[in-house]
Every structure is written in structure tokens, then in C-alpha cells.
Write an enzyme that holds these catalytic residues in place. Structure first.
Site, mmCIF file in Angstrom:
data_model
loop_
_atom_site.group_PDB
_atom_site.id
_atom_site.type_symbol
_atom_site.label_atom_id
_atom_site.label_comp_id
_atom_site.label_asym_id
_atom_site.label_seq_id
_atom_site.Cartn_x
_atom_site.Cartn_y
_atom_site.Cartn_z
ATOM 1 N N LEU A 108 33.755 51.446 36.064
ATOM 2 C CA LEU A 108 35.177 50.638 35.474
ATOM 3 C C LEU A 108 34.418 48.959 36.899
ATOM 4 O O LEU A 108 33.970 49.337 37.717
ATOM 5 C CB LEU A 108 35.979 50.911 36.391
ATOM 6 C CG LEU A 108 36.451 52.208 35.535
ATOM 7 C CD1 LEU A 108 38.193 52.246 35.985
ATOM 8 C CD2 LEU A 108 36.734 51.384 34.573
ATOM 9 N N ASN A 166 34.120 38.536 47.571
ATOM 10 C CA ASN A 166 33.565 38.087 46.487
ATOM 11 C C ASN A 166 32.200 37.904 47.390
ATOM 12 O O ASN A 166 31.606 36.589 46.933
ATOM 13 C CB ASN A 166 34.312 36.831 46.060
ATOM 14 C CG ASN A 166 35.595 37.061 45.395
ATOM 15 O OD1 ASN A 166 35.578 38.043 44.747
ATOM 16 N ND2 ASN A 166 36.853 36.284 45.025
ATOM 17 N N ASP A 189 34.946 43.881 49.726
ATOM 18 C CA ASP A 189 34.588 42.150 49.827
ATOM 19 C C ASP A 189 34.093 40.462 50.181
ATOM 20 O O ASP A 189 33.249 39.967 50.190
ATOM 21 C CB ASP A 189 32.728 42.366 49.092
ATOM 22 C CG ASP A 189 32.923 41.593 47.719
ATOM 23 O OD1 ASP A 189 33.507 42.332 47.191
ATOM 24 O OD2 ASP A 189 31.467 41.520 47.211
ATOM 25 N N LYS A 238 39.804 38.166 37.717
ATOM 26 C CA LYS A 238 40.674 39.198 37.379
ATOM 27 C C LYS A 238 40.457 40.551 38.547
ATOM 28 O O LYS A 238 38.978 41.702 37.260
ATOM 29 C CB LYS A 238 40.453 39.566 35.928
ATOM 30 C CG LYS A 238 41.267 38.386 35.490
ATOM 31 C CD LYS A 238 40.852 38.834 33.746
ATOM 32 C CE LYS A 238 39.048 38.684 33.186
ATOM 33 N NZ LYS A 238 38.790 38.885 32.026
ATOM 34 N N GLY A 287 34.319 50.776 41.838
ATOM 35 C CA GLY A 287 33.349 50.659 43.099
ATOM 36 C C GLY A 287 33.855 50.799 44.525
ATOM 37 O O GLY A 287 35.038 49.420 44.771
ATOM 38 N N LEU A 300 38.740 47.308 32.445
ATOM 39 C CA LEU A 300 40.361 47.950 31.842
ATOM 40 C C LEU A 300 40.912 46.433 31.696
ATOM 41 O O LEU A 300 40.368 44.801 31.495
ATOM 42 C CB LEU A 300 41.356 47.718 33.108
ATOM 43 C CG LEU A 300 41.015 48.441 34.478
ATOM 44 C CD1 LEU A 300 42.404 48.849 35.527
ATOM 45 C CD2 LEU A 300 41.189 50.547 33.345
ATOM 46 N N LEU A 337 40.322 43.351 40.856
ATOM 47 C CA LEU A 337 41.386 43.590 41.326
ATOM 48 C C LEU A 337 41.390 44.687 42.580
ATOM 49 O O LEU A 337 40.037 44.918 42.601
ATOM 50 C CB LEU A 337 42.692 45.125 40.381
ATOM 51 C CG LEU A 337 42.915 44.327 39.023
ATOM 52 C CD1 LEU A 337 43.573 45.255 38.855
ATOM 53 C CD2 LEU A 337 43.671 43.279 39.480
#
Length: 339
Positions: free
Chosen positions: A186, A212, A210, A244, A206, A232, A246
Site C-alpha cells: 500500500l 516527506n 520521514d 494524500k 511501510g 487506497l 496518511l
């Protein structure tokens, strides 16, 4: 100096000394007052205002605490009355149906995180474990590649993790004991959208906090290992102000909620926090169409007002009249051309 004049001289000296002392005291007091009423900075003023508000709202806070305590007491009393027969809790636990779906948190990114992010990951894992224990359809929960900083932090701050139930904590990588064809990673970077959950599959999240710094890493890893990947269906049901992406526990909770309701939109809006600014896509479309209509109306109003201004600014000088005559003649010439 005679003996008669001596007492009078001493007395005047004493009066002079007292007056000097009084003068010194007044000067020091003025200096203190001057220091006391120095100009106050904006920051100090804000602090003083906050302190004043805090003091003014003391009674209000006290009243709110009392009300909260009373509300909790009433809730406990109602709960005790509803569970007075002692069977309700057992009945709820009997309704739990374990799902065959495997949900894996991949903790193989330990070396890419600092201790602060490791602690956040630990908290998110704790949340996932608690939610799975409470769920009506708990999944087969796996924690893989468990070791390094994460294990050390859990040993130091949460020694009870060794007694966790209904969870498989393994130091091995998930690919060592699950078939590749059963795996779906995912990741929000995947072009594939997950519309249904296949309970015979193992879905991987995962375990990376981090901020990003490592964009697209999980997608790249899944592609490099030839593992199927998907995201998702967030964009189909939700319009968000932010990216997007999460948190781990949000993805985990959304899947648990979907297994219970079989409704993606309900699952998203039950779990997503308010700070994400999530709204249903149909409402977002309505608001965007309303904004466009409003923009069109505003555009018409501005064009009408500019036309009115143009009509008001009539040429007063003879040069302006000549220009207008030239424009009228050119318009007539264009209109007289045969079509």
C-alpha cells in the site's frame, strides 16, 4: 561662639541633614517609579494580557472541570446499570469475527529514521495494536523486520510489548515467509487504486516516518522487488487540503473500519482527523461549481462597471471628437463590406 548660640547651631545642622536625607529618598523613589513605568514591549503586553485572561477564566475552568467530572460519573453509572447482568461484555466479545486478511507493518526502514521519528513510529504501532484488539473484525497483524532502534526503544519504554496478543512480531523480512503473489504494498505513489480488499492477500504498510524526506521510496521498493502495489481509493471519495499521505495508524484503522462497514467513504471520514480538511468529493465538486458561477457573476459585474465608466468618459475636446468620428467611420466601413 557663645554657649547660648551652640544649641541653636546644632539644631539647624540637624534640620539641614534631615532635609538632605529626605531629598535623597525622594530622588531614589522617583528613580524607582521611573524604572517601574518603563515602556512595555508588544511581547510583554501579550504575556500580561494572557495572564489576565487566565486569571479571569479561572472560575470558568473550575466549573468546566466539575461538569466534566459529573458527566463521567453519569456515564459510568449508566454503563454499570446496562452491564448489571454481567453478560453484555461477553456477548460483544462473542460477536468478534477474525478476518483472514494479513496486515503487515514493514519496519525495514529503521536506518533512515532519527530517534524522534522512531518514537513516533512506536506510538503509531501501539495505536494499531490497540485498535486491532478492539475491532469487530480484527486482522492478522504482522510486524516484520523488527529490530534496531525500534526494538531498543520498545525495550526501554514499553517492556510489555513482549506480552502482546494476536500479533506476529518477526525479525525477518515479510518476503521470507509470505509468497510474492500474495503481497500487495500500500503506497500513495502507486497508479493502481484499491477498490476491494481481498482477504486472501497480505497488505503491507511501510513503517516509515520521514516527513516527506524519502518520497516514493515504498513504491520504488515494491516495484524493484516485483511486488504488486496499490493505493487506497482516497481520491474517489475524499477531497483533502493536504497531500494524500496518511499516517501508518490511519491506514490501519481505515482498513479495519472498511472490514466492518464495507463502505470506503464511511471508513475514511470515521478515521481521518479534522486537520486534514477532508470533505466528500461530491460536496467539493458542488463548492467548486458554485465558486465558478460566483466568479462568472463577478466577471460580468466588473465588465458592466467598466463599460459604464467608458460611456461616462465622453470626449470633451475637439481632438477627442475627431478621434471618435474616425472610429465611427471605420466601424461603418467594416460593416459595409459585403459578406
Amino acid at each position: 561662639m557663645s554657649s547660648e548660640m551652640l544649641p541653636a547651631f546644632i539644631e539647624t545642622c540637624d534640620v539641614g541633614r534631615k532635609q538632605d536625607v529626605n531629598d535623597d529618598q525622594e530622588e531614589s523613589q522617583k528613580a524607582r517609579l521611573g524604572n517601574k513605568f518603563e515602556p512595555v514591549s508588544k511581547r510583554q503586553m501579550k504575556k500580561l494580557m494572557k495572564q489576565k485572561q487566565w486569571e479571569e477564566q479561572r472560575e470558568l475552568r473550575k466549573q468546566k472541570r466539575k461538569e466534566k467530572r459529573k458527566r463521567k460519573q453519569l456515564e459510568r453509572q449508566c454503563q454499570l446499570e446496562s452491564n448489571s447482568d454481567g453478560n453484555d461484555r461477553k456477548r460483544i466479545r462473542r460477536d468478534v469475527v477474525h478476518s483472514a486478511l494479513r496486515l503487515i507493518i514493514d519496519c525495514s526502514f529503521d536506518s533512515l529514521m532519527v530517534l524522534k521519528d522512531i518514537k513516533k513510529l512506536h506510538k503509531q504501532i501501539q495505536r494499531c495494536y490497540a485498535e486491532n484488539r478492539r475491532a469487530l473484525h480484527p486482522v492478522q497483524f504482522y510486524l516484520t523486520s523488527h529490530g534496531g532502534q525500534l526494538k531498543k526503544n520498545m525495550d526501554e519504554n514499553d517492556k510489555g510489548w513482549v506480552n502482546w496478543k494476536d500479533i506476529h512480531i518477526k525479525p525477518e523480512h515479510y518476503s521470507d515467509f509470505i509468497k510474492k503473489e500474495d503481497l500487495i504494498y500500500l503506497t500513495s505513489d502507486s497508479p493502481n487504486v484499491l477498490n476491494e480488499l481481498d482477504e486472501s492477500k497480505a497488505y503491507v504498510i511501510g513503517g516509515l516516518v520521514d516527513h516527506n524526506h524519502h518520497k516514493g521510496l515504498t513504491y520504488k521498493q515494491a516495484s524493484d522487488h516485483g511486488i504488486e502495489h496499490a493505493q487506497l481509493p482516497l481520491g474517489n471519495f475524499v477531497k483533502m487540503n493536504s497531500r494524500k499521505v496518511l499516517a501508518i495508524n490511519h491506514v490501519f484503522e481505515i482498513i479495519l473500519e472498511y472490514l466492518e462497514t464495507r463502505d470506503w467513504q464511511e471508513a475514511f471520514f470515521t478515521v481521518l482527523p479534522q486537520r486534514k480538511g477532508a470533505v466528500p468529493t461530491d460536496k467539493a465538486r458542488e463548492s467548486s461549481s458554485q465558486d465558478k458561477k460566483l466568479a462568472r457573476v463577478e466577471g460580468r459585474l466588473t465588465s458592466d462597471s467598466s463599460e459604464e465608466e467608458g460611456s461616462r468618459s465622453e470626449p470633451d475636446s475637439p481632438q477627442g471628437e475627431e478621434k471618435q468620428d474616425e472610429e465611427n467611420s471605420s466601424d461603418c466601413a467594416v460593416n459595409s463590406v459585403p459578406h
